[in-house]
Motif scaffolding. Structure first.
Motif, PDB file in Angstrom:
ATOM      1  N   ALA A   1       0.807  -1.218   0.000  1.00  0.00           N
ATOM      2  CA  ALA A   1       0.000   0.000   0.000  1.00  0.00           C
ATOM      3  C   ALA A   1       0.836   1.262   0.000  1.00  0.00           C
ATOM      4  O   ALA A   1       0.362   2.331  -0.395  1.00  0.00           O
ATOM      5  CB  ALA A   1      -0.933  -0.003   1.213  1.00  0.00           C
ATOM      6  N   LEU A   2       2.095   1.188   0.429  1.00  0.00           N
ATOM      7  CA  LEU A   2       2.897   2.386   0.643  1.00  0.00           C
ATOM      8  C   LEU A   2       3.401   2.994  -0.659  1.00  0.00           C
ATOM      9  O   LEU A   2       3.808   2.276  -1.582  1.00  0.00           O
ATOM     10  CB  LEU A   2       4.086   2.056   1.542  1.00  0.00           C
ATOM     11  N   ILE A   3       3.385   4.338  -0.708  1.00  0.00           N
ATOM     12  CA  ILE A   3       4.026   5.082  -1.781  1.00  0.00           C
ATOM     13  C   ILE A   3       4.879   6.172  -1.148  1.00  0.00           C
ATOM     14  O   ILE A   3       4.790   6.444   0.054  1.00  0.00           O
ATOM     15  CB  ILE A   3       3.011   5.693  -2.771  1.00  0.00           C
ATOM     16  N   GLY A   4       5.699   6.819  -1.960  1.00  0.00           N
ATOM     17  CA  GLY A   4       6.564   7.870  -1.467  1.00  0.00           C
ATOM     18  C   GLY A   4       5.800   9.140  -1.135  1.00  0.00           C
ATOM     19  O   GLY A   4       4.621   9.300  -1.487  1.00  0.00           O
ATOM     20  N   PRO A   5       6.464  10.078  -0.485  1.00  0.00           N
ATOM     21  CA  PRO A   5       5.793  11.281   0.005  1.00  0.00           C
ATOM     22  C   PRO A   5       5.295  12.212  -1.092  1.00  0.00           C
ATOM     23  O   PRO A   5       4.432  13.058  -0.845  1.00  0.00           O
ATOM     24  CB  PRO A   5       6.863  11.964   0.857  1.00  0.00           C
ATOM     25  N   TYR A   6       5.829  12.077  -2.317  1.00  0.00           N
ATOM     26  CA  TYR A   6       5.419  12.949  -3.415  1.00  0.00           C
ATOM     27  C   TYR A   6       4.944  12.153  -4.623  1.00  0.00           C
ATOM     28  O   TYR A   6       4.779  12.711  -5.716  1.00  0.00           O
ATOM     29  CB  TYR A   6       6.577  13.873  -3.810  1.00  0.00           C
ATOM     30  N   ASP A   7       4.705  10.858  -4.448  1.00  0.00           N
ATOM     31  CA  ASP A   7       4.192  10.026  -5.537  1.00  0.00           C
ATOM     32  C   ASP A   7       2.709  10.307  -5.765  1.00  0.00           C
ATOM     33  O   ASP A   7       1.983  10.697  -4.844  1.00  0.00           O
ATOM     34  CB  ASP A   7       4.370   8.541  -5.202  1.00  0.00           C
ATOM     35  N   PRO A   8       2.207  10.079  -6.983  1.00  0.00           N
ATOM     36  CA  PRO A   8       0.778  10.276  -7.225  1.00  0.00           C
ATOM     37  C   PRO A   8      -0.064   9.195  -6.570  1.00  0.00           C
ATOM     38  O   PRO A   8       0.362   8.044  -6.423  1.00  0.00           O
ATOM     39  CB  PRO A   8       0.671  10.205  -8.751  1.00  0.00           C
ATOM     40  N   ILE A   9      -1.262   9.589  -6.152  1.00  0.00           N
ATOM     41  CA  ILE A   9      -2.284   8.642  -5.708  1.00  0.00           C
ATOM     42  C   ILE A   9      -3.166   8.350  -6.923  1.00  0.00           C
ATOM     43  O   ILE A   9      -3.800   9.259  -7.465  1.00  0.00           O
ATOM     44  CB  ILE A   9      -3.125   9.229  -4.563  1.00  0.00           C
ATOM     45  N   VAL A  10      -3.176   7.113  -7.363  1.00  0.00           N
ATOM     46  CA  VAL A  10      -3.936   6.733  -8.544  1.00  0.00           C
ATOM     47  C   VAL A  10      -5.248   6.095  -8.097  1.00  0.00           C
ATOM     48  O   VAL A  10      -5.250   5.084  -7.388  1.00  0.00           O
ATOM     49  CB  VAL A  10      -3.129   5.767  -9.431  1.00  0.00           C
TER      50      VAL A  10
ATOM     51  N   ALA B   1      -0.580   0.725  -3.494  1.00  0.00           N
ATOM     52  CA  ALA B   1      -0.006   1.999  -3.942  1.00  0.00           C
ATOM     53  C   ALA B   1      -0.956   3.173  -3.723  1.00  0.00           C
ATOM     54  O   ALA B   1      -1.185   3.977  -4.626  1.00  0.00           O
ATOM     55  CB  ALA B   1       0.401   1.901  -5.416  1.00  0.00           C
ATOM     56  N   THR B   2      -1.488   3.284  -2.509  1.00  0.00           N
ATOM     57  CA  THR B   2      -2.412   4.381  -2.205  1.00  0.00           C
ATOM     58  C   THR B   2      -2.061   5.142  -0.924  1.00  0.00           C
ATOM     59  O   THR B   2      -2.745   6.121  -0.617  1.00  0.00           O
ATOM     60  CB  THR B   2      -3.850   3.854  -2.053  1.00  0.00           C
ATOM     61  N   THR B   3      -1.045   4.730  -0.175  1.00  0.00           N
ATOM     62  CA  THR B   3      -0.785   5.307   1.150  1.00  0.00           C
ATOM     63  C   THR B   3       0.535   6.059   1.162  1.00  0.00           C
ATOM     64  O   THR B   3       1.608   5.460   1.318  1.00  0.00           O
ATOM     65  CB  THR B   3      -0.767   4.198   2.216  1.00  0.00           C
ATOM     66  N   PRO B   4       0.523   7.384   1.002  1.00  0.00           N
ATOM     67  CA  PRO B   4       1.780   8.138   1.077  1.00  0.00           C
ATOM     68  C   PRO B   4       2.345   8.138   2.493  1.00  0.00           C
ATOM     69  O   PRO B   4       1.606   8.242   3.471  1.00  0.00           O
ATOM     70  CB  PRO B   4       1.384   9.540   0.629  1.00  0.00           C
ATOM     71  N   PHE B   5       3.689   8.054   2.577  1.00  0.00           N
ATOM     72  CA  PHE B   5       4.379   7.860   3.854  1.00  0.00           C
ATOM     73  C   PHE B   5       5.727   8.561   3.772  1.00  0.00           C
ATOM     74  O   PHE B   5       6.477   8.378   2.825  1.00  0.00           O
ATOM     75  CB  PHE B   5       4.531   6.352   4.084  1.00  0.00           C
ATOM     76  N   GLY B   6       6.050   9.389   4.775  1.00  0.00           N
ATOM     77  CA  GLY B   6       7.339  10.063   4.790  1.00  0.00           C
ATOM     78  C   GLY B   6       7.198  11.471   5.348  1.00  0.00           C
ATOM     79  O   GLY B   6       6.400  11.686   6.248  1.00  0.00           O
ATOM     80  N   PRO B   7       7.890  12.463   4.817  1.00  0.00           N
ATOM     81  CA  PRO B   7       8.972  12.285   3.829  1.00  0.00           C
ATOM     82  C   PRO B   7      10.244  11.706   4.441  1.00  0.00           C
ATOM     83  O   PRO B   7      11.133  11.256   3.734  1.00  0.00           O
ATOM     84  CB  PRO B   7       9.195  13.712   3.308  1.00  0.00           C
ATOM     85  N   TRP B   8      10.290  11.742   5.779  1.00  0.00           N
ATOM     86  CA  TRP B   8      11.434  11.191   6.513  1.00  0.00           C
ATOM     87  C   TRP B   8      10.951  10.744   7.888  1.00  0.00           C
ATOM     88  O   TRP B   8       9.801  10.975   8.270  1.00  0.00           O
ATOM     89  CB  TRP B   8      12.545  12.245   6.662  1.00  0.00           C
ATOM     90  N   VAL B   9      11.825  10.083   8.628  1.00  0.00           N
ATOM     91  CA  VAL B   9      11.572   9.754  10.036  1.00  0.00           C
ATOM     92  C   VAL B   9      12.304  10.785  10.881  1.00  0.00           C
ATOM     93  O   VAL B   9      13.528  10.918  10.786  1.00  0.00           O
ATOM     94  CB  VAL B   9      12.052   8.332  10.376  1.00  0.00           C
ATOM     95  N   THR B  10      11.547  11.531  11.672  1.00  0.00           N
ATOM     96  CA  THR B  10      12.143  12.447  12.642  1.00  0.00           C
ATOM     97  C   THR B  10      12.442  11.646  13.900  1.00  0.00           C
ATOM     98  O   THR B  10      11.531  11.119  14.549  1.00  0.00           O
ATOM     99  CB  THR B  10      11.194  13.615  12.955  1.00  0.00           C
ATOM    100  N   VAL B  11      13.716  11.513  14.234  1.00  0.00           N
ATOM    101  CA  VAL B  11      14.138  10.600  15.290  1.00  0.00           C
ATOM    102  C   VAL B  11      13.724  11.147  16.660  1.00  0.00           C
ATOM    103  O   VAL B  11      13.868  12.337  16.946  1.00  0.00           O
ATOM    104  CB  VAL B  11      15.667  10.388  15.227  1.00  0.00           C
TER     105      VAL B  11
END
Length: 281
Positions: A103-112, A176-186
């Motif tokens: 399900a995961l996509i990148g922080p700036y990838d399109p949601i289709v 491919a519908t769940t944007p995740f990121g853009p980073w992990v803040t520790v």
């Protein structure tokens, strides 16, 4: 400290530490592989690999921080204002369901929007908790220490599939519908927790969600402790902590994502997701 995963070539990724203007490679394929080493804090802080200038990175270079968590545990009905807008009572225990890594996509990838399930697609801005150590039957104090950090996630939901049955899974884990990121803040071992402030979601220029993360019924440590009573959480595993009020399904009339929309999801101090919404070709 912030940790991210970059795409460097088709099928190739690297974990990086984000400094002010550069990303420094740690020598791991993704943040999940870095967190699998018990010395990940020292390895990340001391990384001195190849550098990438942040201003020169294309949006497509940013991958989900953890590419394939062994578990993505999601929490439903965990903000007081969302529980009230859905006409429910505050829960005594967390409501849990799951997503799969596909399900995961990148922080700036399109949601289709899938052609067969694209008419009732909703937004759900969330805080993602990322594990940095194994967690099994922990109390809250130990659970807090097992948290590596936090990221932003949007639990994009196919409402028509979700409500076909009393179980939600089928509406929550479309590929491919769940944007995740853009980073992990520790989360530092000593010092203030970086999770504070507000979660905000916007569709185009319209703000649709804004809530202080303190409105959670069950906070991150409580959720890690609770889930750890059920199953072992591994480094790199993700807990999506629930969404606040303002989802499209609860509006009258209901409002859903449409091709051409831009979905923006942000959390104070944790960064921002920005995803174009497209129809399936």
């Amino acid at each position: 400290m912030r940790l991210a995963t970059l795409r460097t070539a088709p099928g190739a990724t690297v974990a990086v530490r984000l400094d002010d203007d550069v990303a420094v490679e740690t020598g791991h394929a993704d943040v999940g592989a870095l967190l699998a080493d018990a010395s990940w804090r020292e390895l990340a802080a001391g990384a001195d690999g190849p550098r990438h200038v942040l201003a020169e990175l294309a949006p497509t270079a940013w991958a989900p921080p953890v590419l394939r968590p062994s578990k993505i545990v999601c929490v439903g009905l965990n903000y007081r204002n969302h529980i009230l807008e859905m006409g429910r009572e505050l829960p005594a225990h967390p409501t849990l369901f799951a997503k799969f890594a596909e399900a995961l996509i990148g922080p700036y990838d399109p949601i289709v929007l899938p052609a067969h399930a694209g008419d009732a697609v909703d937004w759900e801005g969330e805080v993602a908790v990322v594990l940095g150590a194994p967690a099994r039957r922990l109390d809250e104090e130990a659970a807090a220490r097992a948290i590596a950090g936090y990221a932003v996630l949007d639990d994009v939901t196919m409402r028509d599939y979700q409500y076909r049955t009393p179980q939600w899974l089928q509406g929550k884990t479309f590929e491919a519908t769940t944007p995740f990121g853009p980073w992990v803040t520790v989360r530092p071992e000593d010092g203030p927790d970086p999770l504070a402030g507000e979660l905000c979601t916007a569709v185009g220029d319209e703000e649709v969600q804004r809530t202080d993360v303190a409105d959670m019924v069950f906070g991150p440590a409580a959720l890690v402790a609770y889930v750890s009573q059920v199953v072992t959480l591994n480094p790199g595993d993700v807990i999506a902590t629930g969404t606040p009020g303002g989802v499209g399904h609860a509006r009258r009339p209901a409002r859903y994502l449409r091709p051409g929309d831009v979905l923006t999801t942000s959390v104070t101090g944790l960064g921002e997701l920005r995803n174009d919404v497209r129809a399936e070709a």
